[in-house]
Design a protein around this motif. Structure first.
Motif, PDB file in Angstrom:
ATOM      1  N   LEU A  61       4.609   4.370 -11.282  1.00  0.00           N
ATOM      2  CA  LEU A  61       4.937   3.427 -10.212  1.00  0.00           C
ATOM      3  C   LEU A  61       3.726   2.992  -9.397  1.00  0.00           C
ATOM      4  O   LEU A  61       3.885   2.367  -8.350  1.00  0.00           O
ATOM      5  N   GLY A  62       2.539   3.339  -9.886  1.00  0.00           N
ATOM      6  CA  GLY A  62       1.328   3.033  -9.128  1.00  0.00           C
ATOM      7  C   GLY A  62       1.186   1.561  -8.794  1.00  0.00           C
ATOM      8  O   GLY A  62       0.974   1.180  -7.635  1.00  0.00           O
ATOM      9  N   ASN A  63       1.341   0.691  -9.800  1.00  0.00           N
ATOM     10  CA  ASN A  63       1.200  -0.748  -9.562  1.00  0.00           C
ATOM     11  C   ASN A  63       2.293  -1.275  -8.638  1.00  0.00           C
ATOM     12  O   ASN A  63       2.043  -2.161  -7.805  1.00  0.00           O
ATOM     13  N   LEU A  64       3.510  -0.741  -8.788  1.00  0.00           N
ATOM     14  CA  LEU A  64       4.613  -1.161  -7.910  1.00  0.00           C
ATOM     15  C   LEU A  64       4.318  -0.788  -6.464  1.00  0.00           C
ATOM     16  O   LEU A  64       4.568  -1.569  -5.537  1.00  0.00           O
ATOM     17  N   ILE A  65       3.782   0.404  -6.266  1.00  0.00           N
ATOM     18  CA  ILE A  65       3.408   0.850  -4.920  1.00  0.00           C
ATOM     19  C   ILE A  65       2.320  -0.052  -4.357  1.00  0.00           C
ATOM     20  O   ILE A  65       2.333  -0.412  -3.166  1.00  0.00           O
ATOM     21  N   PHE A  66       1.368  -0.448  -5.216  1.00  0.00           N
ATOM     22  CA  PHE A  66       0.310  -1.364  -4.792  1.00  0.00           C
ATOM     23  C   PHE A  66       0.897  -2.657  -4.223  1.00  0.00           C
ATOM     24  O   PHE A  66       0.540  -3.087  -3.129  1.00  0.00           O
ATOM     25  N   HIS A  67       1.789  -3.279  -5.005  1.00  0.00           N
ATOM     26  CA  HIS A  67       2.357  -4.560  -4.607  1.00  0.00           C
ATOM     27  C   HIS A  67       3.240  -4.423  -3.362  1.00  0.00           C
ATOM     28  O   HIS A  67       3.243  -5.301  -2.494  1.00  0.00           O
ATOM     29  N   PHE A  69       3.064  -2.253  -0.849  1.00  0.00           N
ATOM     30  CA  PHE A  69       2.310  -2.018   0.378  1.00  0.00           C
ATOM     31  C   PHE A  69       1.106  -2.952   0.525  1.00  0.00           C
ATOM     32  O   PHE A  69       0.364  -2.862   1.506  1.00  0.00           O
ATOM     33  N   GLY A  70       0.899  -3.841  -0.463  1.00  0.00           N
ATOM     34  CA  GLY A  70      -0.228  -4.761  -0.382  1.00  0.00           C
ATOM     35  C   GLY A  70      -1.564  -4.069  -0.546  1.00  0.00           C
ATOM     36  O   GLY A  70      -2.565  -4.480   0.061  1.00  0.00           O
ATOM     37  N   ILE A  71      -1.596  -3.000  -1.343  1.00  0.00           N
ATOM     38  CA  ILE A  71      -2.824  -2.235  -1.552  1.00  0.00           C
ATOM     39  C   ILE A  71      -3.553  -2.790  -2.771  1.00  0.00           C
ATOM     40  O   ILE A  71      -2.948  -3.110  -3.787  1.00  0.00           O
ATOM     41  N   THR A  72      -4.869  -2.906  -2.670  1.00  0.00           N
ATOM     42  CA  THR A  72      -5.667  -3.343  -3.813  1.00  0.00           C
ATOM     43  C   THR A  72      -6.319  -2.135  -4.473  1.00  0.00           C
ATOM     44  O   THR A  72      -6.528  -1.094  -3.831  1.00  0.00           O
ATOM     45  N   LEU A  73      -6.655  -2.272  -5.752  1.00  0.00           N
ATOM     46  CA  LEU A  73      -7.298  -1.177  -6.476  1.00  0.00           C
ATOM     47  C   LEU A  73      -8.643  -0.797  -5.869  1.00  0.00           C
ATOM     48  O   LEU A  73      -8.939   0.398  -5.715  1.00  0.00           O
ATOM     49  N   PRO A  74      -9.510  -1.773  -5.492  1.00  0.00           N
ATOM     50  CA  PRO A  74     -10.767  -1.383  -4.852  1.00  0.00           C
ATOM     51  C   PRO A  74     -10.560  -0.568  -3.576  1.00  0.00           C
ATOM     52  O   PRO A  74     -11.287   0.396  -3.322  1.00  0.00           O
ATOM     53  N   ALA A  75      -9.545  -0.960  -2.767  1.00  0.00           N
ATOM     54  CA  ALA A  75      -9.274  -0.221  -1.528  1.00  0.00           C
ATOM     55  C   ALA A  75      -8.869   1.218  -1.836  1.00  0.00           C
ATOM     56  O   ALA A  75      -9.308   2.161  -1.168  1.00  0.00           O
ATOM     57  N   THR A 136      -4.729   5.096 -13.544  1.00  0.00           N
ATOM     58  CA  THR A 136      -3.608   4.451 -14.232  1.00  0.00           C
ATOM     59  C   THR A 136      -3.349   3.031 -13.750  1.00  0.00           C
ATOM     60  O   THR A 136      -2.430   2.378 -14.246  1.00  0.00           O
ATOM     61  N   ALA A 137      -4.135   2.561 -12.780  1.00  0.00           N
ATOM     62  CA  ALA A 137      -3.932   1.208 -12.248  1.00  0.00           C
ATOM     63  C   ALA A 137      -4.491   0.184 -13.227  1.00  0.00           C
ATOM     64  O   ALA A 137      -5.536  -0.411 -13.015  1.00  0.00           O
ATOM     65  N   SER A 138      -3.802  -0.003 -14.337  1.00  0.00           N
ATOM     66  CA  SER A 138      -4.228  -0.931 -15.380  1.00  0.00           C
ATOM     67  C   SER A 138      -2.998  -1.482 -16.073  1.00  0.00           C
ATOM     68  O   SER A 138      -1.962  -0.828 -16.147  1.00  0.00           O
ATOM     69  N   GLY A 199     -15.143   1.111  -6.380  1.00  0.00           N
ATOM     70  CA  GLY A 199     -14.332   0.427  -5.384  1.00  0.00           C
ATOM     71  C   GLY A 199     -15.131  -0.628  -4.614  1.00  0.00           C
ATOM     72  O   GLY A 199     -14.649  -1.738  -4.371  1.00  0.00           O
ATOM     73  N   VAL A 200     -16.359  -0.290  -4.243  1.00  0.00           N
ATOM     74  CA  VAL A 200     -17.210  -1.239  -3.518  1.00  0.00           C
ATOM     75  C   VAL A 200     -17.534  -2.445  -4.392  1.00  0.00           C
ATOM     76  O   VAL A 200     -17.447  -3.601  -3.936  1.00  0.00           O
ATOM     77  N   TYR A 201     -17.915  -2.189  -5.659  1.00  0.00           N
ATOM     78  CA  TYR A 201     -18.207  -3.297  -6.579  1.00  0.00           C
ATOM     79  C   TYR A 201     -16.970  -4.175  -6.776  1.00  0.00           C
ATOM     80  O   TYR A 201     -17.064  -5.408  -6.817  1.00  0.00           O
ATOM     81  N   GLY A 202     -15.805  -3.546  -6.912  1.00  0.00           N
ATOM     82  CA  GLY A 202     -14.568  -4.296  -7.085  1.00  0.00           C
ATOM     83  C   GLY A 202     -14.248  -5.146  -5.874  1.00  0.00           C
ATOM     84  O   GLY A 202     -13.784  -6.280  -5.992  1.00  0.00           O
ATOM     85  N   ALA A 203     -14.494  -4.599  -4.678  1.00  0.00           N
ATOM     86  CA  ALA A 203     -14.238  -5.351  -3.451  1.00  0.00           C
ATOM     87  C   ALA A 203     -15.188  -6.539  -3.317  1.00  0.00           C
ATOM     88  O   ALA A 203     -14.781  -7.621  -2.892  1.00  0.00           O
TER      89      ALA A 203
END
Length: 209
Positions: A61-67, A69-75, A136-138, A199-203
């Motif tokens: 459920l990682g990606n679902l949790i991201f969406h 709560f509006g969380i990004t992978l870099p964050a 697993t965020a892929s 994370g910094v590079y992704g941001a």
């Protein structure tokens, strides 16, 4: 194929460092020292089963949790990297992170000890959860499945260590456990820094221009 193998190896060493089966064996023995062997096995089984269920939920459920709560992978990688680094740093000082220590010793057995503090926060703590969601965020299915497979292997290893806790502690000794804790702390700190860098590079890449 090479990328998959490298991913699985990275996942294994990350989980091994943060779960630290050998050092946590001493914690397990301290929490269940007054129980019979059959009761210790039952506590270990419940604790590892609950741990796997929690991590599997975050892996799926990682990606679902991201969406939600509006969380990004870099964050997440930045926050998780800082958290994992701090745990590793504390372990480098020759002590377990406060996130890996039981807050109280009440309850010498049963589900209370198996679920808390063994499953949460010792085994499935914030660092383990952050590492899981990061790996697993892929969109690819192979990463979540591979991550869960590796985590299942680590759970099995931890279960064996818990079942034979007396022998493991006697074999390593107090100095051996201290060396193991410091070594795992170093590896964990490096993994945390790597997560932070990614994370910094992704941001940075997420910003236009």
């Amino acid at each position: 194929m090479t990328d998959t193998v490298n991913h699985l190896l990275a996942v294994f060493f990350a989980y091994f460092a943060i779960m630290n089966p050998f050092a946590n064996t001493a914690v397990f023995l301290g929490l269940t020292g007054g129980l019979a062997q059959e009761e210790r096995v039952a506590v270990a089984r419940r604790a590892l089963l609950m741990t796997f269920i929690i991590i599997a939920a975050f892996a799926v459920l990682g990606n679902l949790i991201f969406h939600f709560f509006g969380i990004t992978l870099p964050a997440l990688r930045i926050a998780g990297g800082v958290l994992v680094f701090l745990i590793g740093y504390q372990m480098q000082q020759g002590e377990n992170s406060s996130l890996h220590k039981p807050r109280s010793s009440q309850g010498s057995g049963g589900d209370d000890v198996a679920i808390s503090p063994l499953a949460v926060p010792i085994l499935a703590g914030p660092g383990t959860i952050a590492t899981t969601v990061s790996f697993t965020a892929s969109n690819a299915v192979v990463k979540p499945l591979g991550t869960l497979l590796v985590f299942a292997v680590l759970c099995l290893m931890t279960f064996v260590c818990f079942v034979y806790s007396h022998k493991v502690v006697a074999l390593l000794g107090q100095k051996g456990l201290s060396v193991m804790t410091r070594l795992m702390g170093l590896i964990l700190a490096v993994i945390g820094v790597q997560m932070l860098i990614e994370g910094v590079y992704g941001a940075i890449d997420a910003f236009p221009g």
